[in-house]
Design a protein around this motif. Structure first.
Motif, PDB file in Angstrom:
ATOM      1  N   ILE A   1      11.955   1.620   1.095  1.00 30.24           N
ATOM      2  CA  ILE A   1      12.152   0.453   0.597  1.00 30.24           C
ATOM      3  C   ILE A   1      12.145  -0.729   1.864  1.00 30.24           C
ATOM      4  O   ILE A   1      11.440  -1.793   1.825  1.00 30.24           O
ATOM      5  N   VAL A   2      12.572  -0.318   2.872  1.00 35.78           N
ATOM      6  CA  VAL A   2      12.637  -1.038   3.910  1.00 35.78           C
ATOM      7  C   VAL A   2      11.378  -1.659   4.450  1.00 35.78           C
ATOM      8  O   VAL A   2      10.980  -2.485   5.288  1.00 35.78           O
TER       9      VAL A   2
ATOM     10  N   LEU B   1       0.881  -1.158   0.138  1.00 36.08           N
ATOM     11  CA  LEU B   1      -0.027  -0.073  -0.103  1.00 36.08           C
ATOM     12  C   LEU B   1       0.872   1.311   0.117  1.00 36.08           C
ATOM     13  O   LEU B   1       0.576   2.200  -0.518  1.00 36.08           O
ATOM     14  N   TYR B   2       1.963   1.242   0.650  1.00 37.90           N
ATOM     15  CA  TYR B   2       2.728   2.357   0.656  1.00 37.90           C
ATOM     16  C   TYR B   2       4.377   2.416   0.401  1.00 37.90           C
ATOM     17  O   TYR B   2       4.820   3.381   0.419  1.00 37.90           O
ATOM     18  N   VAL B   3       4.759   1.369  -0.023  1.00 36.84           N
ATOM     19  CA  VAL B   3       6.114   1.222   0.032  1.00 36.84           C
ATOM     20  C   VAL B   3       6.681   2.050  -1.376  1.00 36.84           C
ATOM     21  O   VAL B   3       7.463   2.902  -1.142  1.00 36.84           O
ATOM     22  N   TYR B   4       5.886   2.025  -2.543  1.00 34.47           N
ATOM     23  CA  TYR B   4       6.533   2.725  -3.586  1.00 34.47           C
ATOM     24  C   TYR B   4       6.619   4.331  -3.344  1.00 34.47           C
ATOM     25  O   TYR B   4       7.196   5.085  -3.773  1.00 34.47           O
ATOM     26  N   SER B   5       5.084   4.449  -2.696  1.00 29.34           N
ATOM     27  CA  SER B   5       4.902   6.048  -2.499  1.00 29.34           C
ATOM     28  C   SER B   5       5.975   6.581  -1.249  1.00 29.34           C
ATOM     29  O   SER B   5       6.262   7.605  -1.536  1.00 29.34           O
ATOM     30  N   SER B   6       6.350   5.762  -0.371  1.00 33.38           N
ATOM     31  CA  SER B   6       7.271   6.244   0.555  1.00 33.38           C
ATOM     32  C   SER B   6       8.732   6.312  -0.214  1.00 33.38           C
ATOM     33  O   SER B   6       9.496   7.130   0.253  1.00 33.38           O
ATOM     34  N   THR B   7       8.947   5.349  -1.198  1.00 30.87           N
ATOM     35  CA  THR B   7      10.214   5.406  -1.679  1.00 30.87           C
ATOM     36  C   THR B   7      10.507   6.579  -2.654  1.00 30.87           C
ATOM     37  O   THR B   7      11.462   7.071  -2.886  1.00 30.87           O
ATOM     38  N   PHE B   8       9.187   6.885  -3.466  1.00 31.53           N
ATOM     39  CA  PHE B   8       9.329   7.865  -4.437  1.00 31.53           C
ATOM     40  C   PHE B   8       8.409   9.254  -3.912  1.00 31.53           C
ATOM     41  O   PHE B   8       7.403   9.449  -4.658  1.00 31.53           O
ATOM     42  N   PRO B   9       8.739   9.922  -2.952  1.00 29.89           N
ATOM     43  CA  PRO B   9       7.766  10.777  -2.364  1.00 29.89           C
ATOM     44  C   PRO B   9       7.590  11.988  -3.330  1.00 29.89           C
ATOM     45  O   PRO B   9       6.903  12.731  -3.357  1.00 29.89           O
ATOM     46  N   ASP B  10       8.729  12.344  -4.218  1.00 30.61           N
ATOM     47  CA  ASP B  10       8.847  13.473  -4.943  1.00 30.61           C
ATOM     48  C   ASP B  10       8.376  12.835  -6.335  1.00 30.61           C
ATOM     49  O   ASP B  10       8.795  13.479  -7.260  1.00 30.61           O
ATOM     50  N   GLY B  11       7.906  11.737  -6.512  1.00 28.92           N
ATOM     51  CA  GLY B  11       7.873  11.351  -7.982  1.00 28.92           C
ATOM     52  C   GLY B  11       8.724  10.510  -8.557  1.00 28.92           C
ATOM     53  O   GLY B  11      10.075  10.476  -7.989  1.00 28.92           O
ATOM     54  N   ILE B  12       8.610   9.582  -9.595  1.00 28.62           N
ATOM     55  CA  ILE B  12       9.689   9.093 -10.294  1.00 28.62           C
ATOM     56  C   ILE B  12      10.194   9.952 -11.351  1.00 28.62           C
ATOM     57  O   ILE B  12       9.306  10.319 -12.367  1.00 28.62           O
TER      58      ILE B  12
ATOM     59  N   LEU C   1      13.229  -0.310 -11.984  1.00 25.98           N
ATOM     60  CA  LEU C   1      13.722  -1.804 -11.858  1.00 25.98           C
ATOM     61  C   LEU C   1      14.742  -1.799 -10.585  1.00 25.98           C
ATOM     62  O   LEU C   1      15.127  -2.864  -9.988  1.00 25.98           O
ATOM     63  N   GLY C   2      15.679  -0.758 -10.388  1.00 21.02           N
ATOM     64  CA  GLY C   2      16.430  -0.943  -9.228  1.00 21.02           C
ATOM     65  C   GLY C   2      15.745  -0.927  -7.957  1.00 21.02           C
ATOM     66  O   GLY C   2      16.207  -1.670  -7.107  1.00 21.02           O
ATOM     67  N   VAL C   3      14.777  -0.199  -7.766  1.00 19.26           N
ATOM     68  CA  VAL C   3      13.976  -0.339  -6.436  1.00 19.26           C
ATOM     69  C   VAL C   3      12.945  -1.710  -6.374  1.00 19.26           C
ATOM     70  O   VAL C   3      13.086  -2.231  -5.355  1.00 19.26           O
TER      71      VAL C   3
END
Length: 552
Positions: free
Chosen positions: A291-292, A61-72, A79-81
């Protein structure tokens, strides 16, 4: 004539005292061991889905949004993430916990206090001695041929027992780990429920964030209210729902993978991790804090072990959790390759909140109480089949209030995620250090295995911890403040218990003094049996003469 025993066909005496038949009737729970039937194991594995995996299963629910808080900024970053997420899932929950740490249980109990208790069985590291010399010799007796591993274990044992600093460090690590698990148990429901309820805004855009928070508080209230029904009932209630959730996220992940970009499967090549850090630099390191979150709740597998057994957890993790969550992350990466602008709300759905860290906190604190590190509170055994399934009303109340306060104070998942990450990685690191002592002292493994375990897992956790600590002022301070409060309580209580023990030891009542006391007082025998609780292994505690003086 047999003196209280019965003669066997060999002519020897078989012990048979008055309590022997009653002892034979005691039902020993074998759900933790290898004697458990496959039906029981599968039943426990099904329960564990509803108890252990609510948070690691809802982290998409929140890993990608927490990893990219400022967008991709670069599509190749996905791929790296994704590669980092997959290898973190394989390395920490699967290799470290499922295949190694779960075996370091203390008679079936898991968690940091179980590791401490296990170590204390093999060396005298506790401030309150919990065994006499003959007890230790009998309980750990087995023949070992002299070898380098045994010599190393004896050296470690000697160093631990002779160093007060080492004893204090081990105890401090243990209560810090326990405090972090309790903090984890308060933050897990908050972030899971808030993330899930936020998904309602996609169907009802007019809903304000304040309303989302209030709905989340109501859900949290219900969640903590049902804990009193116990792991057995809660597990069977949540298990079907969580199982459906896993089937859904696996199916959606497969759909996204096939429809959007099957090429994300290239992320299984770890070279994309190297390229990601080379391209992102410091920003890549900072992103590790998001990511963690993909491994949140991993400690719950170990902490909740007393509720289930090793085989049940291994079946449910490898057969259900890992493939479902991995497919979900892969599918999300495929979707985001085509629609990177949707990273803030990649996957919001309404789901039940996590149960893992709540049950785990109950189990760990029950163990802490037995080791004299927590005030004595009511521990309710909620199952007549499995002895490890416990519920502590006072702890449930405190954690429920803490979770609701965190939700009201932070309102969004970003800051809660920063606090959550510190809890998770600190607990990982503490488990690694205590496990290294277990491997050295008790398992007596080869030095290569010990070095691999400590270096591989320790270095990964240090890297993740350094990243998440960079967000200390953005919510990361919360678990440390909470841990200091809980540690102060536990340390103070343990200090007093140690003082009380040594007072009792210094004031043991000699037998002749006891005889004189009984002769000088009008002591009359009355029906029944009286029990006096004491930490002393042998001797008459000083409270007994006071009892004689007060109650004839």
């Amino acid at each position: 004539m047999s003196l209280g025993g019965e003669e066997t066909h060999h002519g020897s005496l078989k012990p048979h005292d008055s309590l022997f038949r009653d002892a034979e009737k005691v039902s020993h729970s074998t759900h933790r061991g290898s004697q458990v039937s496959w039906m029981q194991t599968l039943s426990l594995a099904f329960q564990s889905i509803g108890i252990i995996y609510g948070d690691i299963g809802t982290s998409p629910l929140y890993v990608y949004s927490s990893t990219f808080p400022d967008g991709i900024k670069n599509n190749d970053d996905l791929l790296g993430v994704l590669s980092l997420i997959l290898y973190t899932l394989v390395l920490v929950p699967m290799f470290k916990y499922v295949f190694i740490v779960l075996y370091a249980n203390d008679n079936g109990d898991g968690g940091t206090f179980a590791l401490y208790s296990l170590i204390s069985r093999y060396s005298k590291i506790r401030m309150i001695p919990d065994q006499s010399a003959e007890d230790a010799a009998v309980s750990n007796y087995h023949i070992e041929a002299p070898n380098s591993q045994l010599a190393r274990a004896q050296w470690v044992k000697q160093k631990l027992e002779s160093s007060n600093a080492a004893k204090i460090v081990l105890f401090t690590l243990t209560i810090l780990g326990t405090s972090m698990v309790i903090g984890d148990g308060s933050l897990t429901p908050a972030i899971s429920v808030l993330s899930a309820v936020s998904g309602i805004r996609e169907k009802a855009p007019s809903l304000t964030q304040s309303q989302v928070v209030l709905i989340s508080v109501a859900v949290l209230f219900v969640l903590f209210s049902v804990q009193r029904f116990g792991t057995d009932k809660v597990g069977y209630t949540f298990a079907p729902v969580i199982s459906v959730w896993f089937m859904m996220i696996a199916g959606i992940g497969m759909y996204n993978l096939v429809v959007h970009d099957i090429g994300v499967l290239r992320a299984f090549n770890p070279m994309y991790i190297v390229q990601y850090f080379a391209r992102k630099g410091k920003d890549g390191w900072v992103s590790l804090g998001g990511i963690v979150l993909c491994v949140t709740g991993t400690e719950g597998m170990f902490a909740d072990l007393g509720h289930f057994n090793i085989r049940a957890v291994q079946i449910s993790f490898n057969g259900i959790l890992f493939p479902s969550v991995a497919l979900c992350y892969i599918g999300q990466a495929a979707y985001l390759r085509k629609f990177p602008e949707n990273v803030a709300d990649t996957f919001y759905k309404s789901i039940p909140a996590s149960q893992a860290m709540l049950s785990g906190a109950f189990a760990i604190l029950s163990k802490a109480q037995s080791l004299g590190c927590m005030p004595r509170v009511q521990v309710i055994h909620t199952s007549n089949k499995y002895e490890g399934q416990v519920y502590i009303p006072e702890v449930n109340l405190v954690m429920g209030l803490a979770s609701i306060i965190v939700t009201l104070a932070f309102k969004t998942t970003n800051d809660i995620g920063n606090a959550y990450g510190i809890c998770v990685v600190t607990t990982f690191s503490i488990t690694t250090h205590l496990m290294t002592v277990v491997i050295l002292l008790i398992w007596k493994k080869h030095v290569i295995f010990i070095m691999l375990f400590y270096v591989v897992f320790g270095s990964v956790e240090v890297i993740y911890l350094s990243s998440i600590l960079s967000k200390f002022t953005q919510g990361g301070y919360l678990p440390l403040a909470f841990a200091l409060v809980v540690m102060s309580l536990m340390a103070s209580w343990h200090y007093v218990q140690v003082k009380r023990y040594w007072y009792e030891l210094d004031h043991i009542v000699p037998t002749d003094e006891m005889t004189a006391l009984l002769e000088n007082n009008d002591v009359r025998r009355i029906p029944g049996v009286g029990l006096l609780y004491t930490e002393l292994v042998q001797g008459i505690p000083p409270i007994f003469p006071r009892l004689i003086n007060k109650i004839p």
